[in-house]
Scaffold this motif. Structure first.
Motif, short mmCIF file in Angstrom:
data_model
loop_
_atom_site.label_atom_id
_atom_site.label_comp_id
_atom_site.label_asym_id
_atom_site.label_seq_id
_atom_site.Cartn_x
_atom_site.Cartn_y
_atom_site.Cartn_z
N SER A 56 40.28 37.45 30.22
CA SER A 56 40.31 38.36 31.37
C SER A 56 40.07 37.63 32.68
CB SER A 56 39.25 39.45 31.19
OG SER A 56 39.54 40.26 30.09
N GLY A 99 43.85 37.93 32.75
CA GLY A 99 44.15 39.29 32.33
C GLY A 99 43.80 40.30 33.42
N ASP A 132 46.06 43.29 35.38
CA ASP A 132 45.68 44.67 35.68
C ASP A 132 45.99 45.01 37.13
OD1 ASP A 132 44.72 44.56 33.10
OD2 ASP A 132 42.62 44.31 33.71
N ARG A 166 44.14 48.53 33.00
CA ARG A 166 43.80 47.79 31.78
C ARG A 166 44.11 48.63 30.54
NH1 ARG A 166 39.37 48.26 28.98
NH2 ARG A 166 38.14 49.06 30.71
N GLU A 167 43.81 49.93 30.61
CA GLU A 167 44.10 50.80 29.48
C GLU A 167 45.61 50.88 29.23
OE1 GLU A 167 42.23 54.41 30.62
OE2 GLU A 167 40.21 53.71 30.09
N LYS A 191 47.74 48.54 29.86
CA LYS A 191 48.11 47.25 29.27
C LYS A 191 47.75 47.21 27.79
CE LYS A 191 45.29 43.89 29.96
NZ LYS A 191 44.44 42.94 30.70
N GLU A 192 46.53 47.61 27.47
CA GLU A 192 46.06 47.50 26.09
C GLU A 192 46.76 48.48 25.16
OE1 GLU A 192 41.84 47.98 26.35
OE2 GLU A 192 41.50 45.94 27.10
N GLU A 193 47.14 49.63 25.69
CA GLU A 193 47.76 50.66 24.84
C GLU A 193 49.28 50.55 24.75
OE1 GLU A 193 46.49 54.45 26.26
OE2 GLU A 193 44.35 53.96 26.08
N GLY A 208 41.84 38.02 24.94
CA GLY A 208 42.36 39.38 24.92
C GLY A 208 43.85 39.51 25.14
N CYS A 233 46.34 39.60 22.24
CA CYS A 233 46.46 40.81 21.41
C CYS A 233 47.79 41.53 21.60
CB CYS A 233 45.32 41.77 21.73
SG CYS A 233 43.67 41.17 21.33
N ILE A 234 48.49 41.25 22.68
CA ILE A 234 49.72 41.97 22.97
C ILE A 234 50.77 41.67 21.89
CG2 ILE A 234 51.63 42.21 24.62
CD1 ILE A 234 49.64 41.47 26.83
N ALA A 286 41.03 39.70 19.71
CA ALA A 286 39.93 40.24 20.52
C ALA A 286 38.57 40.00 19.89
CB ALA A 286 40.13 41.74 20.75
#
Length: 354
Positions: free
Chosen positions: A172, A196, A200, A223-224, A226-228, A302, A305-306, A334
């Motif tokens: 991050s 990261g 965002d 960020r949410e 990106k992560e989702e 992190g 994880c993508i 992660a």
């Protein structure tokens, strides 16, 4: 690597082994059986509030603090390390609350996964947090986060400690790269320009542009997203709804903002690794450079994880270096650093190195 030991106290039983990663966004602890660990993670943040009846100050941490007190929650390691005495004290309080709430044993051997950052003062503050912490009464050691994260990626044990390879930590707050030779860190490199968190910010900006200024999202929402939703393999546009200031709601669809931002991140990361880190490594350790690239480049952090990011990084790095390169990552990047640190701690317990 840093090390601290207990002050001669007598113990009758074998200590527990713990692996810990205290990150800028999330903290992860791996406990129990290192081969089948119990992994606990939470947001690295806390908030305080006053008891309405007694006036006493209480502390909340993690998701509960972020949800109930978004107006005053504190992320004490936003830059990756504590920046001053206040954030150092906050981090100590956070770790104490986290350990107490999750029943982490004081009688333990603890390995911390720490970042590779050229900030001696910040690293000293982090060491203070670790050494004053509520766990690791028998032994505390710290190893580079990218090495710990590579352990689950390169085998079922500690094969990474015996290998020569390059690790790239896609975190991050920093992009880190280094080579490892039997656990020895060579040519460590770090930059705060490709992160990261910057992804965002780009997502937030691109969402505003894509919606022609109708939607402004904060960094937490970015960020949410990106992560989702970020996915190089099977990305699908998605919709969300916001409340409008004058009343009513506005539904919007995001077609390109998320993937544009992460695509640019991969390009920037590959460029930095290929054209800054790799030449420095080759210049200082030519044979290590050649040996390391015969093995997979390990991606940690992190951003690893993508879905599909490993193949994208591998393809683009191969093109940039004009040679075939393979890349890999752990099954859950992660939590990989904490799980790798846990395996190291378990080995130290097995060897009675405490």
């Amino acid at each position: 690597m840093s090390e601290s030991e207990s002050d001669g106290a007598e113990f009758d039983e074998q200590p527990a082994a713990l692996g810990v990663k205290v990150g800028s966004t999330r903290t992860v602890v791996s406990a129990g059986d290192a081969n089948d660990p119990n992994v606990v993670r939470t947001l690295t943040c806390l908030a305080t509030y006053e008891d309405a009846l007694t006036g006493e100050e209480h502390v909340l941490y993690g998701e509960e603090a972020a949800t109930e007190y978004p107006d005053r929650v504190r992320y004490m390691l936003r830059s990756g390390l504590p920046e001053d005495e206040e954030t150092t004290d906050l981090a100590k309080t956070f770790l104490e609350e986290f350990a107490r709430s999750n029943g982490l044993p004081e009688d333990s051997v603890v390995v911390y996964a720490i970042p590779t950052i050229d900030n001696d003062v910040g690293l000293e503050r982090l060491s203070e947090i670790i050494e004053d912490g509520p766990i690791g009464e028998r032994l505390v050691r710290s190893y580079p986060e990218s090495l710990c994260g590579a352990v689950p990626a390169l085998g079922d044990g500690l094969e990474a400690i015996e290998e020569t390879f390059v690790a790239v930590n896609m975190g991050s707050t920093n992009l880190e790269a280094c080579a490892y030779r039997r656990g020895e860190q060579l040519a460590p490199f770090s930059t705060g320009a490709i992160t990261g968190t910057e992804v965002d910010r780009r997502i937030a900006n691109y969402v505003e542009e894509e919606t022609q200024g109708r939607v402004n999202i904060d960094l937490t929402t970015a960020r949410e997203y990106k992560e989702e939703h970020a996915d190089f393999l099977d990305y699908e546009p998605f919709s969300d709804i916001i409340q409008q200031p004058g009343g009513g709601t506005y539904e919007f669809t995001i077609e390109e903002s998320v993937m544009d931002a992460v695509d640019e991140y991969v390009d920037d990361a590959v460029d930095e690794v290929a054209n800054v880190f790799m030449p420095e490594l080759a210049n200082d350790y030519m044979k290590i450079y050649q040996q390391a690239l015969d093995n997979p480049v390990v991606l940690t952090g992190g951003m690893a994880c993508i879905p599909g990011v490993v193949d994208e990084f591998e393809q683009r790095l191969s093109e940039e270096l004009e040679r075939d390169v393979t890349a890999t990552t752990a099954d859950d990047p992660a939590t990989a650093a904490a799980r790798g640190a846990h395996r190291i701690a378990g080995r130290l317990v097995e060897l009675n190195e405490y």
